[in-house]
Motif scaffolding. Structure first.
Motif, PDB file in Angstrom:
ATOM      1  N   SER A 170       0.831  -1.205   0.000  1.00 42.95           N
ATOM      2  CA  SER A 170       0.000   0.000   0.000  1.00 42.95           C
ATOM      3  C   SER A 170       0.859   1.246   0.000  1.00 42.95           C
ATOM      4  CB  SER A 170      -0.942   0.017   1.217  1.00 42.95           C
ATOM      5  OG  SER A 170      -0.197   0.153   2.416  1.00 42.95           O
ATOM      6  N   ILE A 171       0.237   2.353  -0.412  1.00 38.77           N
ATOM      7  CA  ILE A 171       0.890   3.659  -0.410  1.00 38.77           C
ATOM      8  C   ILE A 171      -0.012   4.630   0.345  1.00 38.77           C
ATOM      9  CG2 ILE A 171       1.748   5.570  -1.809  1.00 38.77           C
ATOM     10  CD1 ILE A 171       2.075   3.545  -4.114  1.00 38.77           C
ATOM     11  N   LEU A 172       0.545   5.271   1.347  1.00 42.70           N
ATOM     12  CA  LEU A 172      -0.155   6.330   2.066  1.00 42.70           C
ATOM     13  C   LEU A 172       0.482   7.638   1.648  1.00 42.70           C
ATOM     14  CD1 LEU A 172      -1.013   6.403   5.860  1.00 42.70           C
ATOM     15  CD2 LEU A 172       0.022   8.378   4.747  1.00 42.70           C
ATOM     16  N   CYS A 173      -0.316   8.581   1.162  1.00 37.02           N
ATOM     17  CA  CYS A 173       0.231   9.878   0.770  1.00 37.02           C
ATOM     18  C   CYS A 173      -0.824  10.945   0.992  1.00 37.02           C
ATOM     19  CB  CYS A 173       0.678   9.858  -0.694  1.00 37.02           C
ATOM     20  SG  CYS A 173       1.605  11.334  -1.173  1.00 37.02           S
ATOM     21  N   ILE A 174      -0.585  11.803   1.974  1.00 38.02           N
ATOM     22  CA  ILE A 174      -1.521  12.893   2.248  1.00 38.02           C
ATOM     23  C   ILE A 174      -0.766  14.212   2.336  1.00 38.02           C
ATOM     24  CG2 ILE A 174      -3.276  11.481   3.394  1.00 38.02           C
ATOM     25  CD1 ILE A 174      -2.146  12.348   6.085  1.00 38.02           C
ATOM     26  N   LEU A 175      -1.394  15.254   1.819  1.00 34.68           N
ATOM     27  CA  LEU A 175      -0.880  16.611   1.927  1.00 34.68           C
ATOM     28  C   LEU A 175      -1.882  17.363   2.777  1.00 34.68           C
ATOM     29  CD1 LEU A 175       1.277  18.641   1.063  1.00 34.68           C
ATOM     30  CD2 LEU A 175      -0.160  19.224  -0.909  1.00 34.68           C
ATOM     31  N   GLY A 176      -1.442  17.736   3.985  1.00 40.60           N
ATOM     32  CA  GLY A 176      -2.419  18.187   4.969  1.00 40.60           C
ATOM     33  C   GLY A 176      -3.261  16.974   5.337  1.00 40.60           C
ATOM     34  N   GLU A 177      -4.574  17.069   5.160  1.00 42.37           N
ATOM     35  CA  GLU A 177      -5.443  15.918   5.399  1.00 42.37           C
ATOM     36  C   GLU A 177      -6.007  15.361   4.091  1.00 42.37           C
ATOM     37  OE1 GLU A 177      -8.431  16.691   8.293  1.00 42.37           O
ATOM     38  OE2 GLU A 177      -7.048  17.572   9.753  1.00 42.37           O
ATOM     39  N   THR A 178      -5.504  15.885   2.977  1.00 42.14           N
ATOM     40  CA  THR A 178      -6.043  15.494   1.676  1.00 42.14           C
ATOM     41  C   THR A 178      -5.166  14.431   1.032  1.00 42.14           C
ATOM     42  OG1 THR A 178      -6.910  17.728   1.364  1.00 42.14           O
ATOM     43  CG2 THR A 178      -6.739  16.333  -0.597  1.00 42.14           C
ATOM     44  N   VAL A 179      -5.785  13.389   0.516  1.00 39.76           N
ATOM     45  CA  VAL A 179      -5.053  12.331  -0.171  1.00 39.76           C
ATOM     46  C   VAL A 179      -4.514  12.868  -1.496  1.00 39.76           C
ATOM     47  CG1 VAL A 179      -5.250  10.085  -1.316  1.00 39.76           C
ATOM     48  CG2 VAL A 179      -6.378  10.478   0.888  1.00 39.76           C
ATOM     49  N   VAL A 180      -3.254  12.582  -1.772  1.00 39.55           N
ATOM     50  CA  VAL A 180      -2.664  12.912  -3.068  1.00 39.55           C
ATOM     51  C   VAL A 180      -2.995  11.768  -4.019  1.00 39.55           C
ATOM     52  CG1 VAL A 180      -0.534  13.404  -4.315  1.00 39.55           C
ATOM     53  CG2 VAL A 180      -0.815  14.216  -1.962  1.00 39.55           C
ATOM     54  N   ASP A 181      -3.635  12.101  -5.103  1.00 43.53           N
ATOM     55  CA  ASP A 181      -4.223  11.087  -5.976  1.00 43.53           C
ATOM     56  C   ASP A 181      -3.215  10.607  -7.027  1.00 43.53           C
ATOM     57  OD1 ASP A 181      -5.977   9.413  -7.235  1.00 43.53           O
ATOM     58  OD2 ASP A 181      -6.984  11.007  -8.370  1.00 43.53           O
ATOM     59  N   PHE A 182      -2.695   9.389  -6.873  1.00 44.01           N
ATOM     60  CA  PHE A 182      -1.872   8.752  -7.906  1.00 44.01           C
ATOM     61  C   PHE A 182      -1.886   7.250  -7.646  1.00 44.01           C
ATOM     62  CE2 PHE A 182       1.130   9.518  -4.454  1.00 44.01           C
ATOM     63  CZ  PHE A 182       1.881   8.351  -4.399  1.00 44.01           C
ATOM     64  N   GLU A 183      -1.434   6.497  -8.617  1.00 42.97           N
ATOM     65  CA  GLU A 183      -1.353   5.051  -8.447  1.00 42.97           C
ATOM     66  C   GLU A 183      -0.087   4.527  -9.118  1.00 42.97           C
ATOM     67  OE1 GLU A 183      -1.863   2.249 -10.660  1.00 42.97           O
ATOM     68  OE2 GLU A 183      -1.861   3.490 -12.473  1.00 42.97           O
ATOM     69  N   VAL A 184       0.418   3.410  -8.594  1.00 40.82           N
ATOM     70  CA  VAL A 184       1.609   2.769  -9.138  1.00 40.82           C
ATOM     71  C   VAL A 184       1.323   1.286  -9.268  1.00 40.82           C
ATOM     72  CG1 VAL A 184       4.063   2.301  -8.823  1.00 40.82           C
ATOM     73  CG2 VAL A 184       3.103   4.472  -8.034  1.00 40.82           C
ATOM     74  N   SER A 185       1.307   0.789 -10.472  1.00 45.32           N
ATOM     75  CA  SER A 185       1.094  -0.639 -10.744  1.00 45.32           C
ATOM     76  C   SER A 185      -0.162  -1.160 -10.040  1.00 45.32           C
ATOM     77  CB  SER A 185       2.318  -1.445 -10.306  1.00 45.32           C
ATOM     78  OG  SER A 185       2.263  -2.759 -10.800  1.00 45.32           O
ATOM     79  N   GLY A 186      -1.230  -0.383 -10.112  1.00 48.53           N
ATOM     80  CA  GLY A 186      -2.493  -0.799  -9.531  1.00 48.53           C
ATOM     81  C   GLY A 186      -2.652  -0.493  -8.059  1.00 48.53           C
ATOM     82  N   ILE A 187      -1.612   0.020  -7.414  1.00 44.12           N
ATOM     83  CA  ILE A 187      -1.693   0.391  -5.991  1.00 44.12           C
ATOM     84  C   ILE A 187      -2.051   1.872  -5.923  1.00 44.12           C
ATOM     85  CG2 ILE A 187      -0.484   0.487  -3.786  1.00 44.12           C
ATOM     86  CD1 ILE A 187       1.441  -1.639  -4.887  1.00 44.12           C
ATOM     87  N   VAL A 188      -3.230   2.165  -5.403  1.00 36.51           N
ATOM     88  CA  VAL A 188      -3.737   3.539  -5.356  1.00 36.51           C
ATOM     89  C   VAL A 188      -3.381   4.169  -4.025  1.00 36.51           C
ATOM     90  CG1 VAL A 188      -5.793   4.995  -5.509  1.00 36.51           C
ATOM     91  CG2 VAL A 188      -5.625   2.908  -6.900  1.00 36.51           C
ATOM     92  N   ALA A 189      -2.821   5.362  -4.071  1.00 40.65           N
ATOM     93  CA  ALA A 189      -2.463   6.067  -2.839  1.00 40.65           C
ATOM     94  C   ALA A 189      -3.713   6.398  -2.034  1.00 40.65           C
ATOM     95  CB  ALA A 189      -1.677   7.326  -3.167  1.00 40.65           C
TER      96      ALA A 189
END
Length: 721
Positions: A170-189
């Motif tokens: 899994s990938i966790l990526c937040i800026l402030g409290e907002t999720v940064v929207d991207f995916e890598v090889s089917g794994i969605v942040a």
């Protein structure tokens, strides 16, 4: 953990800001890769942010066995608007040049402006790029960073195309409290992670780094590797103290174990009584290498009596089952070590000859013969060196012949890092003297710049012989270090020789160069035989050339050694240019004294006086086509300052010569310092190049005396400034 920072750009940090939190959650990351991975993540992400124009505050990377995390504080919410003006070709330039400028600037020809300046009319392109939201920049950069992450080794799994050190979940990526929207090889942040594999495996959402760290702690995950290491160290020390024992310090193992667990649980176990008589180094090495156990020592006896292991979970029985399982595995490992030890003792008590015989069949190098051949050469060198270092020649030869016997032992076969150390134990069991036993352990030393230098006379003789043989052997077969490549550790061997020479209280300079030549001769015997019809003179010429080249190699190592002691390179060169530069003790003492001297006011002024004298002299010699190197006579002096300089040179030379013969460099420098005032006064009062030829020649020869007197101490022409 790595911390980096970035200063605010033109936007400053007055805009809206948010913190970035990134976590890459996977299967277990090998402990040896974790620290670099954290550094790489911080470097790659912050470099991408800076390149995009995003200002940010401190960045911290954290690594656990299952997660790679980065926190970046104070990230600007968008990159700045950019307006750039580029001047292009002249307005009357060919179309081809104008079109090329447009392509480079990324604008159409219609968008160009024509402006006048004092040099004529030129095309200008105005490039405007609006700022971009931070979340867009991060979303664009992260997939490439993840896909191209510089793992030493990586793998693919399932049907995906992503390569990662272990399967990425899994990938966790937040800026402030907002999720940064991207995916890598089917794994969605997203904004979720998991806790400890056993204690808290369920996913949970986080809103900030502080929230993330606190929830991980509740979920039995200590995020900071330093905190995990400190927990292990404190708990192990407390358990040991309660039993009147102490944990053997092992910082490398502590860092490694901290990278194996997310929730360290420290347990102390028993070592079977059958194994307590094994050498403590054997117990420690076996437990560290095979089980990652810490050794616990009885400070009274010095024996290893317990072990500490670190589990990754708490159990209902307080670790009893874990300890029982570890104890069984440890007993099996130590049974092997005991078997090796007992077999080795039988060979050692028979004198160890069986081991030495085996070394005749072990190749040291295909051009340098077997290890047995190497031992013969080392023994001969050790016998030569022994009297110089105050060792008995017979004992030194005996020590050299036994020192590598343990290479054939079963224990060293299992644990190569114990070579030398086991040699000491086996020498004692073979009835060898304490000097021979010590040399077996110490003849490899010093291995590194911080390694202790042997002090025993026999150990010094054998250690020098071993390193000189290694260096001369590989020089004789032209296997020298090249660039950064040094497969035979010859730079380390040369530094070891230098440190051994400097550490001994006896002066090795008188015979060191000859020992080096003798080593070259022994290593080149096979080569001489191959030459066949070549003359003995040719052979000796090669030996001399190799020896001089090897001495230059030593000088390079000595420069590194002295620079680490804050001695400047020009001072080192000034001393290396003097006779006796194969005497490292003399060289180092001269360099230290000269460094102190030139750092003083007298030294700096005298250096300038020397350079002034040398410059005037060299210009006159070049102009006149003669060498002014003798004949200065005080009877031709016309000025009191001139006569005073004659007297000062006589006095200084009379003091410098015996001081240099006694290698009392401090006294020589003091005598030389007395020249400062007379030389200064001479140049203030006297013109050297006068019309009177007799006076001029006399003064030039007087300058030559300055150069010669000071040149007894060092080559001042090599000093800078």
């Amino acid at each position: 953990m790595m911390t980096v920072g970035h200063s605010p750009g033109t936007n400053g940090w007055t805009e809206a800001m948010a913190d970035l939190l990134l976590e890459l959650f996977s299967e277990e990351i090998p402990a040896r890769m974790q620290r670099k991975a954290g550094d790489d993540l911080a470097r790659l992400v912050t470099s991408a942010l800076i390149e995009a124009g995003l200002d940010h505050g401190p960045a911290q990377a954290f690594v656990t066995p299952r997660r790679l995390c980065l926190s970046v504080e104070g990230l600007a919410d968008r990159s700045p608007d950019v307006r750039e003006e580029r001047r292009g070709p002249r307005a009357d330039a060919p179309d081809q040049a104008v079109d090329g400028f447009c392509r480079g600037a990324g604008v159409s020809r219609d968008a160009l402006e024509v402006r006048e300046d004092k040099k004529g009319s030129f095309y200008y392109a105005v490039i405007e790029a609006p700022g971009r939201p931070a979340n867009e920049i991060i979303a664009e950069a992260m997939p490439g960073i993840i896909r191209n992450f510089p793992w030493p080794k990586s793998m693919r799994w399932g049907g995906g195309d992503l390569r990662w050190v272990r399967p990425l979940h899994s990938i966790l990526c937040i800026l402030g409290e907002t999720v940064v929207d991207f995916e890598v090889s089917g794994i969605v942040a997203g904004n979720k992670t998991q806790g400890h594999r056993f204690h808290a495996p369920d996913a949970f959402a986080v809103t900030s780094f502080d929230d993330y760290r606190e929830k991980l702690a509740t979920a039995h995950v200590v995020l900071d590797s330093h905190a995990r290491a400190q927990t292990i160290q404190d708990a192990a020390a407390k358990m040991a103290r309660a039993e009147g024992l102490e944990v053997v310090e092992d910082r490398g193992l502590l860092a490694e174990v901290a990278g194996l667990v997310e929730w360290p649980v420290v347990l102390m176990g028993e070592i079977g009584a059958d194994f307590l008589d094994l050498p403590p180094e054997v117990l420690q090495t076996s437990m560290r290498e095979h089980q990652k156990f810490f050794s616990v020592r009885d400070p009274k006896s010095g024996k290893i009596v317990r072990f500490v292991t670190v589990a990754n979970r708490e159990t209902a029985d307080d670790g009893a089952t874990i300890l029982a399982g570890n104890g069984k595995v440890l007993a099996a490992r130590l049974s092997d070590a005991k078997f090796f030890w007992e077999n080795d003792l039988r060979v050692a008590r028979e004198g160890g000859q069986a081991w030495l015989d085996k070394l005749a069949n072990v190749t040291f190098h295909n051009k340098l013969g077997s290890v047995s051949d190497q031992i013969d050469r080392i023994a001969a060198l050790a016998r030569e060196i022994a009297p110089v270092v105050g060792a008995d020649a017979d004992v030194a030869e005996e020590a050299a012949r036994f020192a590598k016997a343990d290479l054939s032992s079963e224990m060293v076969g299992e644990f190569p890092e114990l070579q030398g150390l086991m040699g000491r134990y086996y020498a004692q069991e073979a009835g060898k003297s304490a000097e021979v036993a010590a040399a077996a352990e110490e003849h490899y030393a010093p291995l590194g710049p911080n390694d202790a230098v042997p002090v025993g006379q026999v150990s010094v003789a054998v250690a020098l012989a071993e390193k000189i043989d290694r260096l001369t052997g590989f020089w004789a077969i032209d296997e020298k270090p090249t660039g950064s490549k040094d497969p035979f550790a010859l730079r380390r061997a040369a530094l070891g020789v230098i440190r051994l020479v400097l550490a001994t209280e006896r002066n090795l300079g008188i015979c060191f160069f000859e020992h080096m030549k003798n080593g070259l001769v022994r290593n080149a015997v096979a080569g001489f035989e191959d030459w066949g019809t070549e003359s003995a003179e040719k052979s000796q010429a090669d030996i001399d050339a190799w020896a001089n080249d090897l001495l230059s190699f030593f000088h390079d190592r000595l420069k590194v050694y002295l620079r680490d002691q804050s001695i400047s390179h020009d001072v080192i060169d000034a001393c290396l240019a003097m006779p006796g530069n194969d005497d490292f003790t003399l060289l180092v003492n001269r360099a230290r004294a000269l460094q102190a001297f030139v750092a003083s006011d007298d030294g700096e002024n005298l250096k300038q006086g020397y350079k002034r004298a040398a410059n005037i002299l060299s210009q006159a010699e070049e102009k006149d086509g003669v060498e002014y190197s003798y004949g200065a006579d005080v009877k031709f002096a016309e000025d009191d300052s001139e006569r005073a300089l004659f007297t000062a040179l006589d006095t200084s030379e009379a003091a410098i010569k015996p001081a240099m013969e006694a290698e009392d460099f401090a006294a020589a420098m003091t005598a030389m310092a007395a020249l400062r005032a007379p030389i200064d006064a001479f140049f203030e009062a006297v013109q050297v190049n006068v019309d009177n030829d007799i006076v001029r020649r006399n003064r030039l020869n007087l300058l030559s005396r300055i150069r010669n007197v000071m040149g007894q101490v060092a080559d001042f022409s090599r000093l800078e400034g």
